[in-house]
Write an enzyme that holds these catalytic residues in place. Structure first.
Site, PDB file in Angstrom:
ATOM      1  N   VAL A  14       0.987  -1.084   0.027  1.00 15.64           N
ATOM      2  CA  VAL A  14      -0.017  -0.100   0.098  1.00 15.64           C
ATOM      3  C   VAL A  14       0.945   1.200   0.159  1.00 15.64           C
ATOM      4  CG1 VAL A  14      -1.643   1.252   1.370  1.00 15.64           C
ATOM      5  CG2 VAL A  14      -2.091  -1.050   1.117  1.00 15.64           C
ATOM      6  N   ALA A  33      -6.203  19.434  -5.446  1.00 11.63           N
ATOM      7  CA  ALA A  33      -5.964  19.941  -4.082  1.00 11.63           C
ATOM      8  C   ALA A  33      -5.637  21.404  -3.900  1.00 11.63           C
ATOM      9  CB  ALA A  33      -4.657  19.233  -3.479  1.00 11.63           C
ATOM     10  N   ALA A  43       9.251   6.426   6.409  1.00 13.05           N
ATOM     11  CA  ALA A  43       9.785   5.563   7.506  1.00 13.05           C
ATOM     12  C   ALA A  43       9.615   4.070   7.264  1.00 13.05           C
ATOM     13  CB  ALA A  43       9.114   5.964   8.767  1.00 13.05           C
ATOM     14  N   LYS A 106      -7.428  -0.239   9.578  1.00 14.92           N
ATOM     15  CA  LYS A 106      -8.842  -0.604  10.044  1.00 14.92           C
ATOM     16  C   LYS A 106      -8.849  -1.068  11.455  1.00 14.92           C
ATOM     17  CE  LYS A 106      -7.802  -3.168   6.478  1.00 14.92           C
ATOM     18  NZ  LYS A 106      -7.751  -3.417   5.310  1.00 14.92           N
ATOM     19  N   GLY A 135     -11.378  -0.330   0.737  1.00 11.24           N
ATOM     20  CA  GLY A 135     -10.828   0.169  -0.400  1.00 11.24           C
ATOM     21  C   GLY A 135     -10.727   1.378  -0.833  1.00 11.24           C
ATOM     22  N   ILE A 137     -13.442   2.329  -2.745  1.00 12.15           N
ATOM     23  CA  ILE A 137     -14.833   2.820  -2.542  1.00 12.15           C
ATOM     24  C   ILE A 137     -15.005   3.930  -1.614  1.00 12.15           C
ATOM     25  CG2 ILE A 137     -17.126   2.065  -2.384  1.00 12.15           C
ATOM     26  CD1 ILE A 137     -16.311  -0.688  -2.551  1.00 12.15           C
ATOM     27  N   ASP A 202     -11.510  -9.225  10.144  1.00 13.85           N
ATOM     28  CA  ASP A 202     -11.284  -7.833   9.111  1.00 13.85           C
ATOM     29  C   ASP A 202     -12.497  -7.389   8.887  1.00 13.85           C
ATOM     30  OD1 ASP A 202      -9.616  -6.450   7.362  1.00 13.85           O
ATOM     31  OD2 ASP A 202     -10.970  -7.382   6.010  1.00 13.85           O
ATOM     32  N   LYS A 206     -14.056  -3.410   9.830  1.00 14.61           N
ATOM     33  CA  LYS A 206     -14.795  -2.367   8.978  1.00 14.61           C
ATOM     34  C   LYS A 206     -15.965  -1.979   9.222  1.00 14.61           C
ATOM     35  CE  LYS A 206     -11.693  -4.333   5.432  1.00 14.61           C
ATOM     36  NZ  LYS A 206     -11.671  -5.219   4.324  1.00 14.61           N
TER      37      LYS A 206
END
Lengths: 427, 427
Positions: A14, A33, A43, A106, A135, A137, A202, A206
């Protein structure tokens, strides 16, 4: 205009995706933006590792917490993961230092979101986590902003792509859970240790976040009832199909007159329900608002690209100065409805028994159901052999009564295997 | 905190819905907006009419434009409708007076959105129109904020509930367009004058707005190619089904290397495509982003409740001070890709002819296609009578070649009726 200077903690799939997105779409993002969004520091462990991304000129920190103190970092993006440890320490340190945080974590938000949000509110900075649920959405934004004028009555979602892939493949192939899980692991759709996914944890993380946003209250992971998909059999998937249902792992949060119910478990869903058609690794969330009616969002629930898309959206909101309280309203205006235990649940049930093929079996089973006030809508019985499956579909029944009846039915001598009990949802 | 004082122009179905929503959900909205949102003034004709909503204590204006000048109105909500006339005058006056505007008026934004947005930007106020596209589905917010980190490659949507209802009902019942339209009119799903809906204009207004947001450019309604559903026959719906397709009226906007294509027309969609499963009065929008992949949003595209939900979301954004440039970026940073004409379209086609049942007919037709470089993927021919239908499915073909071939085929003596030509989309 001055860039928004980003420090990224964690350069896994990610993290790499976020670095790539911010580089690839830099002009677009600067336009949307209103100013550039520039990665200034990272890091991670193993500085020398080749990650296929350009890290030249970035400030490097071996300890993630150092990002919180880095004077060249305006916003900390936490992509380490895990409810405890480094991720938690970093997010706390950043918020305490008055720096906004964007995270895809999450577990952290589900377990410690209430205290972290309070910390963020005291510091007057954003704690953003669009990437933590479903994700790419934009379901957080939809609940908190797009449908903000509505009382939400119900949120239901397919929130774990691994489980949905396994259940979809079991249905298509007729194979059992263990075999399909092994295949999913070979294909990279399931982790070597699949417990987090297949046991529903998981999805429950969420769902806890969605329930907090839908009902405007601090996240409460401990209140979520969690069951996974290990007990779902190919036989039950086939019977469900015969009855006009698909079996899905859903996360469901509902407001009832007595409080908020939040639960993750497999369920039978009518084939015509929009969520029933969501197959494979896709995620989807169906929302019910008092004015908007039903809204469904569907898309890829995981992966570097979709997750990076969500992180970028949070960063653009920050750069634009678009601020929203973490749970949709300021701390003093949050909802105080109590959490309901699973024993308070009322719904229809699918019950499948393997019974000895002899006279009186159905009478024994239905007598137990009658004793507990449970009425039947449908029964399927077929075939003749030593052990035959019997499928019963109940009318709306209280969970406590159903559990009590199940215990007695399982103890009948004619019942040869532990019964399969799956809840039925209408949407 | 001081309330955000709202002036509402137009008290029809939608205006009444907004008044009801803001009253019914006032505490929730105040919590989410950080301050109360209060209707302070209204403008409508027929002051005495009973609308079933409480208007006591509100300032009443017979002329809508007066809202722009009302010192007790902070934001004007325009719910009159129509691209010209009072709605346009009011929105211009409000923006010129430095007041933000929230509108549900797709025609106004599609036709005059470019100049109105420029006016809003000069005045430094918001022009918000979530309610103008797909009712309560937060697709404007999703495109402009939720997926803001992505280059959008394609937007495709079922944007008109009347057309979708008619096509769904034609398919389910096997009846023809005229009969189903008459029924839809009786049921209130279609207007007495249905042209705006069934000729695709309403969908084109919405698509023009989506294209502007997806590609970051001022809205350009004139560049949208528009065809409606009057020519779709029950026979073609049946043949499409046999070939594995549903016929839907889609609005599609795509970015190609040469520019932006935007078109509204009936098309054949594979049954497995997510949009193909969206039936009846529902709307849905499918988006393709370079990082997020496919995202689909589905919900009620019209009606007082969904539209009021979208208006409320815009008002809450305003009350919170969440600002976004109309087309997603400031005027100087918008996209300048040219609009592509329909003649540049390339895709597969469904062609259905009614031909005389005699030797050599297929040879004649396919010779024309060959002359224009059009290759066939499939052909269906069935039955024996004086006039037999022949269905041809082409491989990807240029629109110009297809049109030229169609003119020649229609002129063949063996072709007994005007051919039916419908484009095929893969998603």
């Amino acid at each position: 205009m001055d860039p928004l200077r980003v420090g990224i903690a964690g350069l896994g799939t990610v993290g790499g995706g976020v670095v790539r997105l911010l580089a690839a779409n830099a002009p677009l993002i600067a336009a949307r933006a209103g100013r550039p969004i520039a990665v200034r520091a990272v890091a991670a462990r193993e500085r020398g590792r080749d990650r296929g991304i350009a890290l030249d000129g970035l400030r490097w920190h071996d300890r993630a917490e150092a990002l919180a103190a880095d004077p060249e970092v305006d916003v900390v993006v936490e992509l380490i993961g895990g409810a405890e440890g480094v991720a938690r320490v970093l997010v706390q340190a950043a918020l305490a230092a008055g720096k906004p945080v964007v995270t895809a974590n999450k577990a952290l938000i589900a377990v410690h979101g209430a205290s972290l949000a309070a910390l963020a509110e005291r510091a007057g900075v954003a704690l953003a986590f669009e990437a933590a649920v479903a994700g790419g959405i934009p379901v957080i934004k939809t609940l908190r902003e797009g449908l903000a004028g509505n009382h939400i009555a119900r949120v239901a979602g397919i929130l774990n792509g691994t489980c949905n892939y396994i259940l979809s493949t079991m249905r298509e192939s007729g194979r059992g859970f263990a075999e399909v899980l092994a295949e999913a692991q070979r294909l990279g759709y399931a982790e070597a240790d699949p417990a987090f996914d297949v046991d529903g944890i998981d999805a429950a993380h969420k769902l806890a976040i969605l329930a907090a946003l839908a009902f405007g209250r601090p996240v409460d992971f401990a209140a979520v009832h969690v069951e996974g998909i290990r007990a779902v059999s190919a036989l039950d998937i086939a019977y469900a199909g015969e009855l006009g249902y698909r079996i899905k792992l859903l996360g469901i949060a509902e407001r009832t007159p007595d409080g908020i119910a939040a639960r993750v478990h497999p369920c039978l869903l009518p084939m015509a329900a929009p969520l029933a058609g969501v197959e494979g690794v896709f995620n989807a969330v169906a929302l019910e608002g008092d004015f908007v009616g039903s809204v469904m969002l569907e898309g890829r629930g995981a992966g570097a690209g979709p997750t990076a898309s969500a992180v970028a959206a949070d960063l653009i909101d920050l750069a634009r100065g678009r601020l929203t309280p973490v749970w949709g309203a300021a701390a003093g205006r949050l909802d105080a409805a109590p959490a309901l235990p699973m024993s308070a649940h009322v719904g229809a049930y699918y019950l499948r028994l393997m019974v000895r093929d002899q006279p009186g079996v159905i009478a024994d089973v239905t007598a137990v159901l009658r004793d507990h006030g449970i009425s039947l809508e449908q029964m399927l019985q077929r075939g003749r052999s030593d052990a035959v499956p019997v499928v019963l579909v109940t009318h709306a029944t209280g969970e406590a009564a159903m559990r009590a009846a199940l215990t007695r039915i399982a103890a009948l001598a004619v019942v040869l295997e532990p019964p399969a009990l799956i809840r039925i949802e209408e949407a």
